[in-house]
Design a protein around this motif. Structure first.
Motif, mmCIF file in Angstrom:
data_model
loop_
_atom_site.group_PDB
_atom_site.id
_atom_site.type_symbol
_atom_site.label_atom_id
_atom_site.label_comp_id
_atom_site.label_asym_id
_atom_site.label_seq_id
_atom_site.Cartn_x
_atom_site.Cartn_y
_atom_site.Cartn_z
ATOM 1 N N THR A 6 -62.101 -8.746 32.869
ATOM 2 C CA THR A 6 -61.814 -10.422 32.835
ATOM 3 C C THR A 6 -63.733 -10.551 33.976
ATOM 4 N N THR A 7 -64.046 -9.208 34.030
ATOM 5 C CA THR A 7 -65.651 -9.652 34.115
ATOM 6 C C THR A 7 -66.623 -10.005 33.560
ATOM 7 N N GLY A 8 -66.669 -9.584 32.632
ATOM 8 C CA GLY A 8 -67.647 -10.229 31.491
ATOM 9 C C GLY A 8 -68.750 -10.571 32.148
ATOM 10 N N LEU A 23 -68.499 -2.262 36.148
ATOM 11 C CA LEU A 23 -69.317 -3.265 35.170
ATOM 12 C C LEU A 23 -70.144 -2.263 34.964
ATOM 13 N N LEU A 24 -70.861 -0.971 35.731
ATOM 14 C CA LEU A 24 -71.960 0.711 36.155
ATOM 15 C C LEU A 24 -70.755 1.104 34.747
ATOM 16 N N ALA A 25 -68.514 0.971 34.794
ATOM 17 C CA ALA A 25 -68.321 2.122 34.902
ATOM 18 C C ALA A 25 -67.997 2.219 33.143
ATOM 19 N N ARG A 26 -68.294 0.664 33.073
ATOM 20 C CA ARG A 26 -68.492 0.419 31.583
ATOM 21 C C ARG A 26 -69.549 0.559 30.638
ATOM 22 N N VAL A 27 -70.386 0.775 31.635
ATOM 23 C CA VAL A 27 -71.536 0.969 30.831
ATOM 24 C C VAL A 27 -72.071 2.342 30.427
#
Length: 283
Positions: A6-8, A23-27
């Motif tokens: 749900t971060t978006g 977010l940084l983890a997903r990046v």
């Protein structure tokens, strides 16, 4: 931390530390498949102007990280290793992102798996969120206000909260475990370690040394040879959130955004238990 699904889109210039960490983890995870495709391909390395090696994996990972930050984050200055090496001027603000797309390029070339993708958010000189992804090991460390580690299969998104393990440094034992660079030894580091009660030494590549200490499996990591801020920021964020400290040899925490120094770090020592640092000063 909120569910990453749900971060978006998130404005990193204003986001809370925990939301930024997700977010940084997903990046960082997004860069993994490209890095491992180049790893399997085994393409050649070439030397940059400073003599350090660079591969297609470094460049591809940096491009992916920039693309994902552009898609998922609001406008924020990004300082990345390969762009800086290519002559892009360093521009920072109160908050900015530091990127090392492939920390441990020598480990990548040696094919030992000890290389990492590193993305960190800096605020007023401090790393307040960061992610370290080791794609060959399929392991992720990330931190905002708290630090976590989890298994992270190549190509997968960030696992859900129940798969994360909270990290905390250990109280320093009477005899310490030291972490040392696998590829960058120096006499000053050896002299420093000779003055400590070291029971065991472990070698590790890239920012993994910070993560080992954050997991409570080591105590001290001195580095007096040259490093850049993007080499240390993400691992430092994880260590600090786990209760550790990274101290400059001049005294005080290692700082980021040192424009006058070209973002070069001076010598530093990363500690799991900050009390051990105080004892070492008075030895």
């Amino acid at each position: 931390m909120n569910d990453p699904a749900t971060t978006g889109r998130l404005d990193l210039a204003k986001a809370g530390r925990d939301e930024a960490a997700l977010l940084l983890a997903r990046v960082a995870l997004a860069a993994g498949p490209g890095v491992m495709a180049e790893y399997a391909h085994g393409g050649p390395a070439r030397a940059k102007g400073d003599g350090s090696p660079v591969t297609a994996a470094d460049e591809q990972a940096e491009a992916t990280i920039r693309e994902r930050l552009a898609a998922w984050a609001g406008p924020i200055p990004i300082v990345a290793e390969e762009a800086t090496a290519a002559g892009v001027p360093i521009a920072i603000a109160e908050r900015f992102v530091l990127v090392d797309p492939l920390d441990g390029t020598r480990e990548f070339i040696a094919r030992n798996g000890e290389f990492t993708v590193n993305v960190a958010l800096i605020e007023r000189g401090r790393p307040i969120a960061g992610a370290v992804y080791a794609p060959a090991l399929e392991r992720l460390w990330f931190a905002g206000a708290r630090a976590f580690a989890c298994a992270a299969p190549l190509g997968a998104d960030l696992p859900r909260r129940e798969a994360w393990r909270a990290l905390a440094v250990r109280a320093a034992p009477p005899a310490l475990t030291a972490l040392a660079s696998r590829s960058h030894g120096d006499s000053a580091t050896e002299a420093f370690l000779a003055g400590l009660p070291i029971a065991d030494r472990r070698s590790a590549g890239s920012s993994l040394k910070f993560c080992v200490i954050a997991e409570g499996e080591g105590d001290v990591y001195p580095r007096f040879g040259p490093t850049m801020e993007w080499d240390t920021a993400a691992g430092d964020a994880v260590l600090r959130a786990a209760g550790g400290a990274t101290l400059s040899v001049e005294g005080g925490p290692l700082l980021y955004g040192k424009i006058a120094a070209g973002l070069r770090n001076g010598g530093f020592v990363a500690w799991g238990d900050p009390r051990a640092a105080a004892r070492a000063v008075h030895r």
